[in-house]
Design an enzyme around this catalytic site. Structure first.
Site, PDB file in Angstrom:
ATOM      1  N   LYS A  81       0.827  -1.205   0.000  1.00 31.20           N
ATOM      2  CA  LYS A  81       0.000   0.000   0.000  1.00 31.20           C
ATOM      3  C   LYS A  81       0.869   1.266   0.000  1.00 31.20           C
ATOM      4  CE  LYS A  81      -3.721   2.024   2.872  1.00 31.20           C
ATOM      5  NZ  LYS A  81      -4.528   1.791   4.096  1.00 31.20           N
ATOM      6  N   SER A 156      -9.246   2.368   3.086  1.00 32.70           N
ATOM      7  CA  SER A 156      -8.253   3.023   2.261  1.00 32.70           C
ATOM      8  C   SER A 156      -7.311   2.059   1.528  1.00 32.70           C
ATOM      9  CB  SER A 156      -7.405   3.982   3.113  1.00 32.70           C
ATOM     10  OG  SER A 156      -6.722   3.304   4.145  1.00 32.70           O
ATOM     11  N   SER A 180     -10.179   0.046   7.013  1.00 32.60           N
ATOM     12  CA  SER A 180      -9.427   0.252   5.777  1.00 32.60           C
ATOM     13  C   SER A 180      -8.769  -0.997   5.209  1.00 32.60           C
ATOM     14  CB  SER A 180      -8.357   1.331   5.989  1.00 32.60           C
ATOM     15  OG  SER A 180      -8.944   2.602   6.062  1.00 32.60           O
TER      16      SER A 180
END
Length: 494
Positions: A81, A156, A180
């Protein structure tokens, strides 16, 4: 003797890929080339992998093939990420001011992956400041759900989940403060694990700002994958103390609870927060499947005793954390922009929480500690608690109104026949977050409305091995989840 996995390489789980590597049925550089080709062929459809460091990855893969690297992840190509510092990449967290932020050291979690032999070749997309349940930012644009490109991949860690569902990577690492990891896994039909707070180092994660050393309250880092076994493998690598804490403590997680479905005490919670009827029906059907498999199931009549649906503790703590990274001008702008939302159930609370004083934090943290103790009493009677991940399944993109928290206050999500505040999608995942509990998401065996859906497996604090083991038991019964339908063929054609 381990069999070489069947089917196209991009559909293999991380565990299967590592087995093929160890058997020398395939090489790390060959795998890397296959992943890079896969991204070139079909990656543009979802826009999940937004950075590549091909040369460094190739050097690492060759070293793995030559026996110069050893570890549990040796030779495994993977992405991470774009909130984690990783040398060779920028760390933007989707924030334009950080577009050229190039760290000179790895985040602790990335260093652990590299030490375990992983070949990190790319970074995946995030929302602006990692603060939305859809993944869109001014630098890299919108990430689309591989199951339906008109829908959110979640956030996210939306790029992480979308990349897994499209076969662009076999393993990922994300972060979670408001679902997330869990919401993207649920929306994209993959697996995710939110660890117990503090067992995976968050140093080198943005937000907070680059170079921050203080562990962020509530936020955790953990893996996303295509099987429960992959999650367990990654957690073995990621969890534990890192400098400077390694000098003072060692992590010893309790062993998993019963290793059979028919010996597992399961509580089911489906009432107390808004829940889409089709998603609820799919969850109920899965619970019936568990009962037929012999699980000891207790359907709760309402929220578990530690949960107060009317409490604003989670929102106050969450937005105190978010607000600590906002300037006075940004907070003032939020309050001005939401001043007319007098009927919004959370706008006033959030506006105040953005500037929480140190004196106000004391009672909030005491309330959190009491919640954790209540959960420990609850889990004396149960091994796991099953709950929804969010209010519903992946929603249609809501973009064009700006980025960050402020525009989210005016959005709504359709839940059954009712339009509800967008921000209430935080309610189901917030329960585990506020009490620091581990929570594993695995996909349901069936896809209501033709879209994936996941179930949240919550455990007591530090019972990570139990929630992961329960997900693995489910995998033995129902198998692991497939790639998104349009991405299952060898070349990725629909």
């Amino acid at each position: 003797m381990t069999k070489t996995p069947q089917g196209p390489i991009h559909g293999w789980t991380a565990t299967q890929t590592l087995a093929a590597l160890r058997a020398r049925d395939i090489g790390s550089e060959e795998l890397l080339d296959a992943q890079l080709k896969r991204i070139a062929d079909v990656g543009g459809t979802v826009n999940a992998v937004v950075q590549l460091d091909t040369q460094t990855a190739r050097d690492t893969a060759r070293a793995a093939d030559n026996g110069q690297i050893t570890g549990p992840l040796t030779g495994l190509p993977m992405t991470v990420k774009d909130c984690f510092d990783a040398t060779g990449f920028t760390t933007t967290a989707g924030i334009p001011d950080l577009e050229h932020n190039r760290p000179d050291r790895d985040a602790d979690a990335i260093a652990r992956l590299k030490a375990a032999g992983a070949v990190i070749f790319g970074k995946t997309n995030v929302p602006l400041a990692a603060s939305d349940h859809q993944t869109d930012n001014p630098i890299f644009g919108l990430t689309r759900n591989p199951w339906d490109t008109d829908r959110s991949a979640g956030g996210s860690s939306g790029g992480s989940a979308a990349a897994l569902a499209a076969g662009l990577t076999p393993l990922e690492i994300g972060s979670d403060i408001g679902g997330s990891i869990r919401v993207p896994a649920h929306y994209c039909g993959v697996y995710g694990h939110k660890p117990s707070y503090g067992i995976v180092s968050a140093r080198g994660h943005v937000p907070p700002g680059p170079g921050a050393l203080t562990p962020p309250p509530l936020s955790v880092c953990g893996p996303l994958a295509r099987s429960a076994a992959d999650l367990s493998l990654a957690m073995d690598v990621l969890s534990g103390a890192d400098d400077p804490t390694v000098r003072g403590w060692r992590l010893h997680l309790p062993h998993a609870a019963p290793d059979r479905i028919d010996a597992t005490r399961v509580a089911v919670w489906l009432d107390g927060f808004p829940l889409d009827p089709a998603y609820r029906a799919a969850l109920s059907e899965f619970v019936e499947d568990l009962e037929h498999a012999g699980a000891n199931v207790d359907r709760l009549d309402g929220p578990p005793a530690p949960v107060d649906p009317d409490s604003d503790l989670y929102f106050r703590l969450l937005f105190a954390v978010i607000g600590s990274g906002m300037s006075d001008e940004d907070v003032a702008a939020f309050r001005d922009a939401t001043r007319d939302l007098t009927d919004h159930p959370h706008a006033a609370t959030i506006g105040r929480a953005l500037r929480t004083s140190f004196a106000d934090m004391g009672p909030l943290l005491e309330g959190q500690a009491r919640q954790i103790c209540k959960w420990h009493s609850f889990f004396a009677d149960y091994d796991v608690l099953l709950a929804p991940v969010a209010m519903g399944q992946a929603f249609a993109h809501q973009t064009g109104d700006g980025y960050g928290v402020t525009p989210q206050m005016r959005r709504t999500l359709q839940v059954g026949d009712t339009a509800l505040p967008y921000i209430e999608n935080l309610l189901w995942p917030g329960v585990a977050t506020v009490s620091h509990l581990p929570a594993t998401v695995r996909p349901l065996p069936r896809t209501p409305n033709g879209l994936p859906a996941g179930i949240q497996i919550i455990g007591d604090l530090y019972a990570d091995r139990t929630t992961l083991a329960f997900a693995e038991l489910c995998d033995r019964l129902w198998g692991t989840a497939p790639l998104a339908p349009a991405f299952r063929s060898i070349k990725g054609e629909a």
